[in-house]
Design a protein around this motif. Structure first.
Motif, PDB file in Angstrom:
ATOM      1  N   LYS A  20      12.006  -1.930   8.082  1.00 19.09           N
ATOM      2  CA  LYS A  20      11.156  -3.280   7.509  1.00 19.09           C
ATOM      3  C   LYS A  20       9.879  -3.015   7.727  1.00 19.09           C
ATOM      4  CE  LYS A  20      11.085  -7.702   7.224  1.00 19.09           C
ATOM      5  NZ  LYS A  20      11.491  -8.354   5.818  1.00 19.09           N
ATOM      6  N   ASP A  21       9.123  -1.985   8.297  1.00 24.38           N
ATOM      7  CA  ASP A  21       7.842  -1.509   8.424  1.00 24.38           C
ATOM      8  C   ASP A  21       7.567  -0.900   6.997  1.00 24.38           C
ATOM      9  OD1 ASP A  21       7.593  -2.624  10.929  1.00 24.38           O
ATOM     10  OD2 ASP A  21       7.810  -0.636  11.944  1.00 24.38           O
ATOM     11  N   LEU A  22       8.170  -0.043   6.665  1.00 19.04           N
ATOM     12  CA  LEU A  22       8.155   0.770   5.609  1.00 19.04           C
ATOM     13  C   LEU A  22       8.260  -0.301   4.443  1.00 19.04           C
ATOM     14  CD1 LEU A  22       8.005   3.396   4.001  1.00 19.04           C
ATOM     15  CD2 LEU A  22      10.536   3.624   4.033  1.00 19.04           C
ATOM     16  N   GLN A  23       9.253  -1.076   4.278  1.00 16.23           N
ATOM     17  CA  GLN A  23       9.315  -2.222   3.237  1.00 16.23           C
ATOM     18  C   GLN A  23       8.098  -2.816   3.042  1.00 16.23           C
ATOM     19  OE1 GLN A  23      13.018  -4.336   3.777  1.00 16.23           O
ATOM     20  NE2 GLN A  23      12.310  -6.102   2.437  1.00 16.23           N
ATOM     21  N   GLU A  24       7.505  -3.458   4.141  1.00 13.81           N
ATOM     22  CA  GLU A  24       6.440  -3.802   3.923  1.00 13.81           C
ATOM     23  C   GLU A  24       5.171  -3.304   3.458  1.00 13.81           C
ATOM     24  OE1 GLU A  24       5.875  -6.123   7.698  1.00 13.81           O
ATOM     25  OE2 GLU A  24       7.652  -7.199   7.385  1.00 13.81           O
ATOM     26  N   ALA A  25       4.970  -1.966   3.927  1.00 12.10           N
ATOM     27  CA  ALA A  25       4.062  -1.103   3.834  1.00 12.10           C
ATOM     28  C   ALA A  25       3.977  -0.499   2.352  1.00 12.10           C
ATOM     29  CB  ALA A  25       3.822   0.186   4.758  1.00 12.10           C
ATOM     30  N   ALA A  26       5.179  -0.425   1.547  1.00 18.00           N
ATOM     31  CA  ALA A  26       5.303   0.002   0.605  1.00 18.00           C
ATOM     32  C   ALA A  26       5.492  -0.748  -0.568  1.00 18.00           C
ATOM     33  CB  ALA A  26       6.450   1.224   0.263  1.00 18.00           C
ATOM     34  N   HIS A  27       5.568  -2.150  -0.369  1.00 16.61           N
ATOM     35  CA  HIS A  27       5.892  -3.349  -0.933  1.00 16.61           C
ATOM     36  C   HIS A  27       7.128  -3.078  -1.885  1.00 16.61           C
ATOM     37  CE1 HIS A  27       1.926  -4.618   0.092  1.00 16.61           C
ATOM     38  NE2 HIS A  27       1.386  -3.649  -0.237  1.00 16.61           N
ATOM     39  N   ILE A  28       8.269  -2.869  -1.145  1.00 17.51           N
ATOM     40  CA  ILE A  28       9.464  -2.834  -1.814  1.00 17.51           C
ATOM     41  C   ILE A  28      10.416  -3.763  -1.277  1.00 17.51           C
ATOM     42  CG2 ILE A  28       9.293  -0.394  -2.483  1.00 17.51           C
ATOM     43  CD1 ILE A  28      10.881   0.459  -0.101  1.00 17.51           C
ATOM     44  N   THR A  29      11.414  -4.110  -2.323  1.00 21.61           N
ATOM     45  CA  THR A  29      12.377  -4.911  -1.733  1.00 21.61           C
ATOM     46  C   THR A  29      13.559  -4.581  -0.838  1.00 21.61           C
ATOM     47  OG1 THR A  29      14.175  -4.638  -3.826  1.00 21.61           O
ATOM     48  CG2 THR A  29      12.026  -6.204  -4.166  1.00 21.61           C
ATOM     49  N   HIS A  30      14.200  -5.541  -0.150  1.00 22.96           N
ATOM     50  CA  HIS A  30      15.207  -5.234   0.706  1.00 22.96           C
ATOM     51  C   HIS A  30      16.466  -4.524  -0.272  1.00 22.96           C
ATOM     52  CE1 HIS A  30      18.396  -5.847   3.876  1.00 22.96           C
ATOM     53  NE2 HIS A  30      19.211  -6.458   2.808  1.00 22.96           N
ATOM     54  N   TYR A  31      16.667  -5.009  -1.633  1.00 25.79           N
ATOM     55  CA  TYR A  31      17.452  -4.324  -2.482  1.00 25.79           C
ATOM     56  C   TYR A  31      17.488  -2.930  -2.471  1.00 25.79           C
ATOM     57  CZ  TYR A  31      20.099  -3.252  -6.358  1.00 25.79           C
ATOM     58  OH  TYR A  31      21.109  -2.418  -7.421  1.00 25.79           O
ATOM     59  N   GLN A  32      16.043  -2.331  -2.708  1.00 23.24           N
ATOM     60  CA  GLN A  32      15.533  -1.135  -2.843  1.00 23.24           C
ATOM     61  C   GLN A  32      15.816  -0.455  -1.524  1.00 23.24           C
ATOM     62  OE1 GLN A  32      11.770  -2.366  -4.140  1.00 23.24           O
ATOM     63  NE2 GLN A  32      12.294  -1.961  -6.258  1.00 23.24           N
ATOM     64  N   MET A  33      15.569  -1.064  -0.580  1.00 21.47           N
ATOM     65  CA  MET A  33      16.005  -0.208   0.941  1.00 21.47           C
ATOM     66  C   MET A  33      17.303  -0.094   1.037  1.00 21.47           C
ATOM     67  SD  MET A  33      13.091   0.454   2.577  1.00 21.47           S
ATOM     68  CE  MET A  33      13.858   0.756   4.042  1.00 21.47           C
ATOM     69  N   MET A  34      18.226  -0.968   0.483  1.00 20.30           N
ATOM     70  CA  MET A  34      19.392  -0.880   0.806  1.00 20.30           C
ATOM     71  C   MET A  34      20.021   0.462  -0.015  1.00 20.30           C
ATOM     72  SD  MET A  34      21.047  -4.734   0.949  1.00 20.30           S
ATOM     73  CE  MET A  34      21.962  -4.570  -0.507  1.00 20.30           C
ATOM     74  N   LYS A  35      19.478   0.408  -1.475  1.00 26.39           N
ATOM     75  CA  LYS A  35      19.741   1.719  -2.390  1.00 26.39           C
ATOM     76  C   LYS A  35      19.365   3.053  -1.571  1.00 26.39           C
ATOM     77  CE  LYS A  35      19.546   1.544  -6.622  1.00 26.39           C
ATOM     78  NZ  LYS A  35      19.202   1.322  -7.951  1.00 26.39           N
ATOM     79  N   LEU A  36      18.287   3.157  -0.867  1.00 26.47           N
ATOM     80  CA  LEU A  36      17.831   4.271  -0.147  1.00 26.47           C
ATOM     81  C   LEU A  36      18.790   4.652   0.988  1.00 26.47           C
ATOM     82  CD1 LEU A  36      13.988   3.639   0.309  1.00 26.47           C
ATOM     83  CD2 LEU A  36      14.958   5.367  -0.914  1.00 26.47           C
ATOM     84  N   ALA A  37      19.099   3.623   1.849  1.00 26.63           N
ATOM     85  CA  ALA A  37      20.179   3.798   2.781  1.00 26.63           C
ATOM     86  C   ALA A  37      21.552   4.261   2.584  1.00 26.63           C
ATOM     87  CB  ALA A  37      20.483   2.492   3.522  1.00 26.63           C
ATOM     88  N   ARG A  38      21.524   3.972   1.196  1.00 23.17           N
ATOM     89  CA  ARG A  38      23.148   4.485   0.678  1.00 23.17           C
ATOM     90  C   ARG A  38      23.210   5.792  -0.359  1.00 23.17           C
ATOM     91  NH1 ARG A  38      24.715  -1.397  -1.970  1.00 23.17           N
ATOM     92  NH2 ARG A  38      25.145  -2.449  -0.099  1.00 23.17           N
ATOM     93  N   ASP A  39      21.786   6.319  -0.177  1.00 22.67           N
ATOM     94  CA  ASP A  39      21.376   7.654  -1.085  1.00 22.67           C
ATOM     95  C   ASP A  39      21.635   7.349  -2.298  1.00 22.67           C
ATOM     96  OD1 ASP A  39      20.534   9.069   1.173  1.00 22.67           O
ATOM     97  OD2 ASP A  39      22.448   9.702   1.549  1.00 22.67           O
ATOM     98  N   GLU A  40      21.440   6.110  -2.846  1.00 23.79           N
ATOM     99  CA  GLU A  40      21.306   6.039  -4.522  1.00 23.79           C
ATOM    100  C   GLU A  40      20.114   6.162  -5.214  1.00 23.79           C
ATOM    101  OE1 GLU A  40      22.809   2.045  -4.837  1.00 23.79           O
ATOM    102  OE2 GLU A  40      24.871   2.398  -3.508  1.00 23.79           O
ATOM    103  N   ASN A  41      20.179   6.283  -6.304  1.00 25.27           N
ATOM    104  CA  ASN A  41      18.973   6.563  -7.250  1.00 25.27           C
ATOM    105  C   ASN A  41      18.003   5.410  -7.273  1.00 25.27           C
ATOM    106  OD1 ASN A  41      19.456   9.405  -7.826  1.00 25.27           O
ATOM    107  ND2 ASN A  41      20.944   8.558  -9.418  1.00 25.27           N
TER     108      ASN A  41
END
Length: 67
Positions: A20-41
Motif C-alpha cells: 500500500k505504501d508503494l502504491q501511494e508513493a508511485a501513484h499506481i492503482t490497486h489493479y496494477q499492484m495485483m498484476k505485480l503480485a501475479r508476476d504479470e506484465n
C-alpha cells in the motif's frame, strides 16, 4: 519470456514498506499492484514510477526468465 518481481518485494521488505505504501508513493492503482503480485506484465510507465518512488533501476526490481 516471462517476468518476476521478487526483487521488488525484497526491496519493500528492506525499506520496511508495505504494498500500500508503494502504491501511494508511485501513484499506481490497486489493479496494477495485483498484476505485480501475479508476476504479470505491466507498462514501462508503471515501472518508471516504481523506480522513481524507490530510487532504483528496473533491473533492481524485476527479472526475466524463460517459461
Amino acid at each position: 519470456m516471462a517476468v518476476r518481481y521478487n526483487k521488488l518485494w525484497k526491496i519493500l521488505i528492506d525499506k520496511k514498506m508495505k504494498k500500500k505504501d508503494l502504491q501511494e508513493a508511485a501513484h499506481i492503482t490497486h489493479y496494477q499492484m495485483m498484476k505485480l503480485a501475479r508476476d504479470e506484465n505491466i507498462t514501462t510507465e508503471i515501472i518508471g514510477r516504481i523506480c522513481k518512488a524507490l530510487g532504483c533501476t528496473p533491473d533492481e526490481i524485476m527479472e526475466f526468465y524463460d517459461e
